[in-house]
Design a protein around this motif. Structure first.
Motif, mmCIF file in Angstrom:
data_model
loop_
_atom_site.group_PDB
_atom_site.id
_atom_site.type_symbol
_atom_site.label_atom_id
_atom_site.label_comp_id
_atom_site.label_asym_id
_atom_site.label_seq_id
_atom_site.Cartn_x
_atom_site.Cartn_y
_atom_site.Cartn_z
ATOM 1 N N LEU A 119 0.950 -1.114 0.103
ATOM 2 C CA LEU A 119 0.029 0.139 0.173
ATOM 3 C C LEU A 119 0.956 1.281 0.002
ATOM 4 C CD1 LEU A 119 -2.958 1.340 0.167
ATOM 5 C CD2 LEU A 119 -2.600 1.338 2.684
ATOM 6 N N ALA A 120 1.983 1.300 0.932
ATOM 7 C CA ALA A 120 2.716 2.500 0.822
ATOM 8 C C ALA A 120 3.436 2.630 -0.479
ATOM 9 C CB ALA A 120 3.897 2.033 2.025
ATOM 10 N N ARG A 121 3.995 1.547 -1.189
ATOM 11 C CA ARG A 121 4.559 1.727 -2.383
ATOM 12 C C ARG A 121 3.477 2.237 -3.336
ATOM 13 N NH1 ARG A 121 4.224 -3.487 -6.442
ATOM 14 N NH2 ARG A 121 5.578 -2.689 -8.069
ATOM 15 N N GLN A 122 2.331 1.784 -3.313
ATOM 16 C CA GLN A 122 1.512 2.203 -4.503
ATOM 17 C C GLN A 122 1.044 3.839 -4.092
ATOM 18 O OE1 GLN A 122 0.302 0.870 -7.066
ATOM 19 N NE2 GLN A 122 1.362 -1.088 -6.346
ATOM 20 N N GLU A 123 0.931 4.385 -3.067
ATOM 21 C CA GLU A 123 0.924 5.443 -2.442
ATOM 22 C C GLU A 123 1.895 6.359 -3.212
ATOM 23 O OE1 GLU A 123 -1.468 7.338 -1.107
ATOM 24 O OE2 GLU A 123 -2.908 5.786 -0.638
ATOM 25 N N VAL A 124 3.382 5.739 -3.043
ATOM 26 C CA VAL A 124 4.493 6.663 -3.479
ATOM 27 C C VAL A 124 4.342 6.608 -4.921
ATOM 28 C CG1 VAL A 124 6.895 6.409 -3.639
ATOM 29 C CG2 VAL A 124 5.995 6.178 -1.532
ATOM 30 N N LEU A 125 4.078 5.594 -5.555
ATOM 31 C CA LEU A 125 3.995 5.763 -7.101
ATOM 32 C C LEU A 125 2.949 6.748 -7.521
ATOM 33 C CD1 LEU A 125 4.580 2.065 -7.933
ATOM 34 C CD2 LEU A 125 6.089 3.869 -8.187
ATOM 35 N N HIS A 126 1.848 6.925 -6.781
ATOM 36 C CA HIS A 126 0.695 7.763 -7.237
ATOM 37 C C HIS A 126 1.233 8.929 -6.926
ATOM 38 C CE1 HIS A 126 -3.174 9.476 -7.628
ATOM 39 N NE2 HIS A 126 -3.033 10.307 -6.244
ATOM 40 N N ALA A 127 2.178 9.196 -5.810
ATOM 41 C CA ALA A 127 2.707 10.715 -5.790
ATOM 42 C C ALA A 127 3.729 11.317 -6.839
ATOM 43 C CB ALA A 127 3.277 10.802 -4.326
ATOM 44 N N VAL A 128 4.601 10.157 -7.161
ATOM 45 C CA VAL A 128 5.444 10.298 -8.165
ATOM 46 C C VAL A 128 4.637 10.842 -9.629
ATOM 47 C CG1 VAL A 128 7.187 9.416 -9.661
ATOM 48 C CG2 VAL A 128 7.306 8.940 -7.208
ATOM 49 N N ARG A 170 1.939 17.300 -12.599
ATOM 50 C CA ARG A 170 1.670 18.723 -12.567
ATOM 51 C C ARG A 170 2.788 19.322 -12.520
ATOM 52 N NH1 ARG A 170 -1.233 16.284 -8.102
ATOM 53 N NH2 ARG A 170 0.403 16.779 -6.578
ATOM 54 N N GLY A 171 3.856 18.960 -12.483
ATOM 55 C CA GLY A 171 5.231 19.802 -12.533
ATOM 56 C C GLY A 171 5.683 20.372 -11.288
ATOM 57 N N ASN A 172 4.922 20.028 -10.110
ATOM 58 C CA ASN A 172 5.627 20.706 -8.756
ATOM 59 C C ASN A 172 6.237 19.631 -8.054
ATOM 60 O OD1 ASN A 172 2.925 19.245 -8.303
ATOM 61 N ND2 ASN A 172 2.712 20.523 -6.451
ATOM 62 N N LYS A 173 6.774 20.001 -7.052
ATOM 63 C CA LYS A 173 7.631 19.187 -6.413
ATOM 64 C C LYS A 173 6.750 18.293 -5.162
ATOM 65 C CE LYS A 173 11.953 21.683 -7.460
ATOM 66 N NZ LYS A 173 12.408 20.435 -8.210
ATOM 67 N N SER A 174 7.221 17.167 -4.793
ATOM 68 C CA SER A 174 6.618 16.529 -3.772
ATOM 69 C C SER A 174 7.607 15.853 -2.906
ATOM 70 C CB SER A 174 5.753 15.425 -4.468
ATOM 71 O OG SER A 174 5.013 14.677 -3.478
ATOM 72 N N ILE A 175 6.912 15.807 -1.395
ATOM 73 C CA ILE A 175 7.504 15.029 -0.391
ATOM 74 C C ILE A 175 6.654 14.123 -0.091
ATOM 75 C CG2 ILE A 175 8.527 15.430 2.072
ATOM 76 C CD1 ILE A 175 9.422 18.112 1.243
ATOM 77 N N VAL A 176 7.023 12.691 -0.019
ATOM 78 C CA VAL A 176 6.503 11.650 0.710
ATOM 79 C C VAL A 176 7.038 11.156 1.954
ATOM 80 C CG1 VAL A 176 5.304 9.413 0.030
ATOM 81 C CG2 VAL A 176 5.445 11.414 -1.570
ATOM 82 N N VAL A 177 6.461 11.034 3.009
ATOM 83 C CA VAL A 177 7.100 10.368 4.070
ATOM 84 C C VAL A 177 6.193 9.222 4.448
ATOM 85 C CG1 VAL A 177 7.562 10.678 6.530
ATOM 86 C CG2 VAL A 177 7.459 12.750 4.865
ATOM 87 N N VAL A 178 7.492 8.101 4.568
ATOM 88 C CA VAL A 178 6.825 6.924 5.224
ATOM 89 C C VAL A 178 7.324 6.470 6.507
ATOM 90 C CG1 VAL A 178 6.756 4.398 4.423
ATOM 91 C CG2 VAL A 178 6.711 5.869 2.770
ATOM 92 N N HIS A 205 2.000 11.457 3.595
ATOM 93 C CA HIS A 205 2.449 10.614 4.831
ATOM 94 C C HIS A 205 1.794 9.336 4.863
ATOM 95 C CE1 HIS A 205 2.242 9.598 9.363
ATOM 96 N NE2 HIS A 205 3.357 9.190 8.799
ATOM 97 N N ILE A 206 2.523 8.236 4.895
ATOM 98 C CA ILE A 206 1.987 6.758 5.031
ATOM 99 C C ILE A 206 2.878 6.159 6.079
ATOM 100 C CG2 ILE A 206 1.970 4.489 3.935
ATOM 101 C CD1 ILE A 206 2.855 7.507 1.655
ATOM 102 N N ASP A 207 1.906 5.748 7.136
ATOM 103 C CA ASP A 207 2.235 5.077 8.358
ATOM 104 C C ASP A 207 2.256 3.447 8.362
ATOM 105 O OD1 ASP A 207 3.328 5.168 10.934
ATOM 106 O OD2 ASP A 207 1.373 4.851 11.579
#
Length: 627
Positions: A247-256, A262-270, A406-408
């Motif tokens: 699930l965390a992997r899918q969330e990260v790939l979605h954020a990527v 959109r062309g903007n930067k993103s931070i993902v915290v696991v 954020h994914i916990d």
């Protein structure tokens, strides 16, 4: 980056002058942020004029020469790089590794390594092969075709040493790179023959525009490197994900995907505790990102031990893709990059690296990459020079205009999958309040009465073919030399039925490479995994990020139990960065340290304290160890 660039003929006019050496020393300090060592400067004085004379003898005056060319993203420097055009008209780079050796010791047990006096180093043909491989994988591609070769020049080496060095190289990949000694470097029978031995016979001159084009080219992983890394990761069961990990992997790939669209930067915290699979997810994501078009991913960690272990698992071809993140941002990270920062809680936050509340180097990394994924466990912060938190990252994203997710992780995949044990450890290492008695039956936890019991328990598992290690708080001096024999500095007096005894064992090795003469003493990065590591005691900096089946923990006098609270005694620590802290600040670092040490074992743990009162307290919580 390089220290000098010009044609061979131009270099010949300068390399023997002290003014030239002084100029290069100033440039070194400016480029690398520190002065060169005296040994390095002596090497320049001895080798550069000799190399230039050899190249001139081979008729290569018009070929361009770069001295001390730095390979971006690796920290490695090529002694000399020749640039010309090959017979097919393509730009050609010849990496030259220079050595002043007159003798060396080679062991048939480790053909890829050579001992020079007290140092053990890589075989020079393997070393130059690594440079060639890097340039092939990170520079040469369809839009910038580059021929790459490598040669070893040992200008003082006698024939017998060259023969010994050539023998192991002939049977491995390093055999593709010539090893030339004193007798090979004269223009006999002709200059053309010498040029051929150097791998430069077909080189024709190039203009400075071509050299600048080479220096400006973006270093990014080639499709072949990405494909190979992806295949290795996909083929390893250790990187398979289940449950919340996927699930965390899918969330990260979605954020990527969203960030790129959109062309903007993103931070993902696991976030997640020990054993929740943060490193496994990071590796799995690296494999995913390697198959994306125009991929430029990196897997970074502040832990050199973890970096070396992951790179060993994935393969040395991944060097550059998998790297240690300390004070500098790896070269080649651009607004197309996705950066996976494992063990982000260990990212350095030295005061001189900060402006305000957020670390400058890390902030620059977040600003440069398209997406940064940080794997974080705040309760693994064990030093005042570390300390990144979820709240800091959320605030930084908001202030910078970055997207934030954020994914916990909750599920436990270490400690036999025992969520009960993880909760028990978290509960035990709270600053105060009553801790619960261990009632679980899904994890092998017991109390050890003395250090000899710990050692016997570890030895029993080793004899059974299982991995087992001992760790301790940093409460004993660590003055052993970097090479064995190691001193038995972890020294614990205890009372046996037969009378007072002293148990003593060495800390793990400080060395980054295992030595020829002591193969049973693994290098620091491999203490947790290689044979012989059970004979030394690991510390927090060696064990953090690692795991093994059976785990013996020695609590030192820096953290003791008194009533319903833990008491910190920083004066008992041997860590110079920690022992000067006030007790209230030291307490959380000590609690985090022992929490980390207590969660390294996948199958079982034994705990022992050198403090008698703390021993009595632990005995009320944990059943005693029985053989």
């Amino acid at each position: 980056m390089y220290l000098y660039g010009g044609t061979v003929a131009e270099a010949a006019r300068h390399v023997g002058d002290e003014a030239f050496i002084a100029m290069v020393k100033r440039r070194f300090t400016k480029v690398f942020g520190m002065a060169p060592s005296a040994e390095e400067v002596r090497s320049w004085r001895r080798s550069w004029p000799t190399l230039v004379a050899i190249l001139r003898s081979a008729g290569l005056d018009a070929v361009h020469l770069l001295l001390e060319y730095s390979l971006p993203a690796t920290g490695e420097r090529v002694d000399a790089l020749l640039l010309g055009r090959d017979a097919e008209g393509r730009l050609c780079a010849v990496a030259i590794e220079l050595k002043q050796w007159t003798h060396a010791y080679l062991s048939p047990l480790r053909p890829g390594m050579v001992r020079i006096n007290a140092r053990v180093v890589q075989h020079p043909a393997r070393q130059v092969g690594g440079y060639v491989h890097y340039l092939q994988q990170w520079v040469s591609r369809d839009e910038f075709p580059l021929t790459i070769r490598g040669t070893v020049v040992l200008h003082d080496a006698p024939p017998e040493l060259i023969a010994a060095l050539r023998a192991p190289a002939e049977h491995g990949p390093a055999g593709a790179y010539p090893v030339l000694g004193r007798d090979d470097l004269s223009p006999q029978p002709s200059p053309q023959a010498l040029a051929h031995r150097l791998g430069c016979a077909d080189l024709s001159p190039v203009g400075w525009d071509d050299v600048e084009r080479f220096l400006r080219v973006e270093h990014r992983p080639s499709p072949a490197l990405l494909a190979r890394t992806k295949e290795v990761i996909e083929g390893r069961d250790a990187f398979a994900l289940i449950g919340n990990q996927d699930l965390a992997r899918q969330e990260v790939l979605h954020a990527v995907t969203a960030a790129r669209e959109r062309g903007n930067k993103s931070i993902v915290v696991v976030t997640g505790g020990p054993g929740t699979g943060k490193t496994v997810i990071a590796c799995r994501l690296l494999g995913d990102l390697c198959q994306q078009p125009y991929g430029n991913p990196r897997l970074l960690s502040p832990s050199g031990t973890l970096t070396r272990q992951v790179r060993r698992t994935v393969g040395e071809h991944s060097r550059g893709l998998i790297a240690t993140f300390l004070d500098k941002i790896p070269t080649g990270i651009t607004d197309t990059s996705v950066v996976l920062l494992d063990e982000a809680h260990r990212a350095r936050t030295y005061p001189d690296h900060q402006q305000g509340a957020f670390p400058v180097t890390l902030g620059n990394l977040l600003q440069r990459a398209a997406v940064t994924v940080l794997f974080l466990d705040e309760r693994q912060i064990v030093r005042p020079t570390e300390g990144l938190t979820l709240q800091q990252l959320r605030q930084h994203a908001q202030a910078s205009g970055f997207s934030f997710a954020h994914i916990d992780l909750v599920s436990q995949f270490r400690c036999n999958g025992s969520r009960a044990y993880q909760h028990w450890v978290d509960d035990l290492f709270q600053p105060q309040g009553p801790a619960s008695t261990w009632e679980g039956n899904d994890y092998d936890l017991a109390f050890a009465e003395d250090p000899e019991q710990l050692e016997q328990w570890v030895a029993e598992h080793i004899r059974g073919g299982r991995t087992a290690r001992m760790t301790a708080g940093f409460c004993w001096t660590w003055d052993s030399p970097s090479t064995p024999p190691l001193l038995p500095e972890v020294e614990i007096p205890w009372k046996s039925p037969a009378g007072p005894r002293i148990w003593a064992r060495p800390w793990n090795s400080r060395a980054d490479e295992t030595t020829h003469d002591h193969p049973g003493v693994p290098a620091r990065p491999f203490w947790a995994t290689d044979p012989g590591g059970h004979d030394q005691v690991g510390c927090i900096y060696t064990a953090q990020g690692m795991e093994y089946a059976y785990n013996a923990v020695i609590m030192g006098g820096d953290l003791v139990r008194r009533g319903e609270q833990w008491i910190a005694r920083p004066e008992k620590s041997q860590d110079p960065q920690l022992r000067r802290l006030p007790a209230h600040r030291y307490l959380q670092y000590a609690l985090n340290t022992y929490r980390v040490l207590a969660t390294r074992g996948s199958q079982g743990t034994r705990i022992y304290s050198t403090d008698a009162v703390t021993q009595d307290y632990l005995q009320t919580l944990i059943r005693p160890y029985s053989r």
